[in-house]
Write an enzyme that holds these catalytic residues in place. Structure first.
Site, PDB file in Angstrom:
ATOM      1  N   THR A   3      17.691  41.057  11.271  1.00 51.27           N
ATOM      2  CA  THR A   3      19.111  40.702  11.161  1.00 51.27           C
ATOM      3  C   THR A   3      19.903  41.404  12.254  1.00 51.27           C
ATOM      4  OG1 THR A   3      19.009  40.435   8.794  1.00 51.27           O
ATOM      5  CG2 THR A   3      21.132  41.105   9.670  1.00 51.27           C
ATOM      6  N   THR A  21      22.212  36.452   9.774  1.00 44.06           N
ATOM      7  CA  THR A  21      20.759  36.449   9.574  1.00 44.06           C
ATOM      8  C   THR A  21      20.266  35.124   9.022  1.00 44.06           C
ATOM      9  OG1 THR A  21      18.976  37.725   8.526  1.00 44.06           O
ATOM     10  CG2 THR A  21      20.885  37.266   7.161  1.00 44.06           C
ATOM     11  N   ASP A  33      21.608  40.583   1.353  1.00 39.08           N
ATOM     12  CA  ASP A  33      22.769  41.490   1.453  1.00 39.08           C
ATOM     13  C   ASP A  33      23.718  41.119   2.600  1.00 39.08           C
ATOM     14  OD1 ASP A  33      20.594  42.132   3.246  1.00 39.08           O
ATOM     15  OD2 ASP A  33      21.723  43.913   3.822  1.00 39.08           O
ATOM     16  N   GLY A  51      17.122  43.073   1.736  1.00 32.58           N
ATOM     17  CA  GLY A  51      18.478  42.929   1.221  1.00 32.58           C
ATOM     18  C   GLY A  51      18.632  43.319  -0.230  1.00 32.58           C
TER      19      GLY A  51
HETATM   20  C1  SD4 Z   1      18.037  39.949   4.060  1.00 34.80           C
HETATM   21  N1  SD4 Z   1      18.824  41.971   5.079  1.00 34.80           N
HETATM   22  O1  SD4 Z   1      18.243  38.747   3.987  1.00 34.80           O
HETATM   23  C2  SD4 Z   1      18.348  40.647   5.356  1.00 34.80           C
HETATM   24  C3  SD4 Z   1      17.130  40.620   6.208  1.00 34.80           C
HETATM   25  C4  SD4 Z   1      17.191  41.577   7.346  1.00 34.80           C
HETATM   26  O2  SD4 Z   1      16.432  42.525   9.207  1.00 34.80           O
HETATM   27  O3  SD4 Z   1      17.982  42.407   7.488  1.00 34.80           O
HETATM   28  N2  SD4 Z   1      16.360  41.596   8.225  1.00 34.80           N
HETATM   29  O4  SD4 Z   1      17.559  40.611   3.144  1.00 34.80           O
END
Ligand code: SD4
Length: 327
Positions: free
Chosen positions: A188, A206, A219, A242
């Site tokens: 992300t 993301t 998240d 997340g």
């Molecule tokens: C998620 N936090 O959808 C994101 C994925 C992510 O680096 O950060 N990837 O959970």
């Protein structure tokens, strides 16, 4: 410092830092990330694709532009790049082969906008910005978010590149659903900027966990979880699993710890500490980056391997984050 403020600082940091997670804060209290320097403008963002994003964001800041414009322009670079398979166009799909995107943005006045579970739009961050600027709401989701974007002139596109489709088809052979974050399945972009006036803004965007359940939202679009800024204090972005960030409202927590007197580094360490204390951290990666109003920064991750891009003092460089698990 007023007595009340001293009390709050001592009381809350004392209780949270030393009683709940003694190993981290008490051992390292007062220590800055060795890479931390004060000063702004500053742009900081997660992972290697942050270098190109920082560059676009800093271009706006050096010309005297606003942090909110800088953060949006910065992360749009990653969203448009099909080689970045974790953000926007070219992102890896969910288990049904659909690319679903999450994003949020927040400015120095506390205004914010977000989209979740959005399909077919290359720049979810700009849809989030429009929600912030042109609606009374904070978040639109799924089909409603798409409808709003189309009404605002965004183009409907196929975001699944042949490279991403091939990876999905390979995954389908086993179809093993493991919501596990590792080096291949996440990246992300979360980006924070402090402009020449000292105003702060943040953006996060993301395609979420690859092979996630259809409809899963992480998240990244949740204000306070994937990203949070408060112009009196500083800001924070999260990357990684997340679910763990949402359970601890990590970005909001870090900003509030800084409000009580923690450095960005101490605050990131404490927030990772909460995850380590309550969740099975062995198979999950989470990384935080944070800045305060002076332009100090900090970062911390559960596992080794997290890095971020820092553009400050004329230099745009990658920095390896410290982590709880060292190797
Ligand atoms: C998620 N936090 O959808 C994101 C994925 C992510 O680096 O950060 N990837 O959970």
């Amino acid at each position: 410092m007023s007595n009340r403020r001293k009390f709050i600082k001592g009381g809350i940091l004392g209780a949270i830092g030393t009683a709940i997670f003694p190993r981290i804060i008490s051992a390292k209290k007062g220590r800055q990330n060795s890479n931390s320097k004060s000063g702004f403008p500053i742009v900081i963002s997660t992972w290697e694709h942050g270098i190109a994003a920082n560059k676009a964001a800093m271009k706006i800041l050096v010309d005297g532009g606003r942090a909110i414009d800088a953060v949006e322009s910065g992360v749009r670079v990653s969203e448009a790049d099909p080689e970045i398979m974790s953000v926007g166009f070219g992102g890896l799909p969910d288990r049904e082969g659909k690319v679903t995107l999450d994003a949020c943005i927040m400015d120095e006045t506390g205004n914010c906008g977000a989209v979740s579970f959005l399909q077919h739009i290359k720049h979810p961050i700009s849809v989030a910005r429009k929600i912030m600027d042109e609606t009374p709401h904070v978040m639109l989701s799924g089909i409603g978010a798409l409808q709003f974007a189309l009404e605002k002139g965004f183009i409907k596109e196929n975001l699944l590149t042949s490279k991403a489709k091939k990876k999905w088809q390979d995954w389908l052979k086993e179809s093993e659903y493991k919501p596990i974050i590792n080096v291949e399945n996440h990246d992300t972009i979360g980006l924070l900027a402090l402009d020449k006036k000292g105003n702060i803004s943040g953006a996060c965007t993301t395609s979420g966990l690859s092979w996630k359940m259809h409809g899963r939202v992480g998240d990244s679009p949740i204000i306070g979880a994937g990203m949070y800024v408060d112009n009196e204090v500083g800001g924070c972005c999260a990357t990684g699993l997340g679910e763990a960030v949402m359970k601890t409202l990590g970005s909001f927590l870090i900003v509030e710890l800084m409000r009580q007197g923690a450095t960005p580094q101490e605050a990131c360490e404490e927030a990772i500490g909460r995850i380590i204390k309550n969740q099975n951290y062995k198979h999950m990666q989470i990384g935080y980056i944070a800045i305060n109003k002076k332009g100090d920064h900090g970062s911390f991750a559960v596992h080794n391997g997290f890095n971020y891009a820092l553009h400050q003092g004329g230099k745009n460089q990658m920095i390896d984050s410290p982590s709880f698990v060292k190797k």
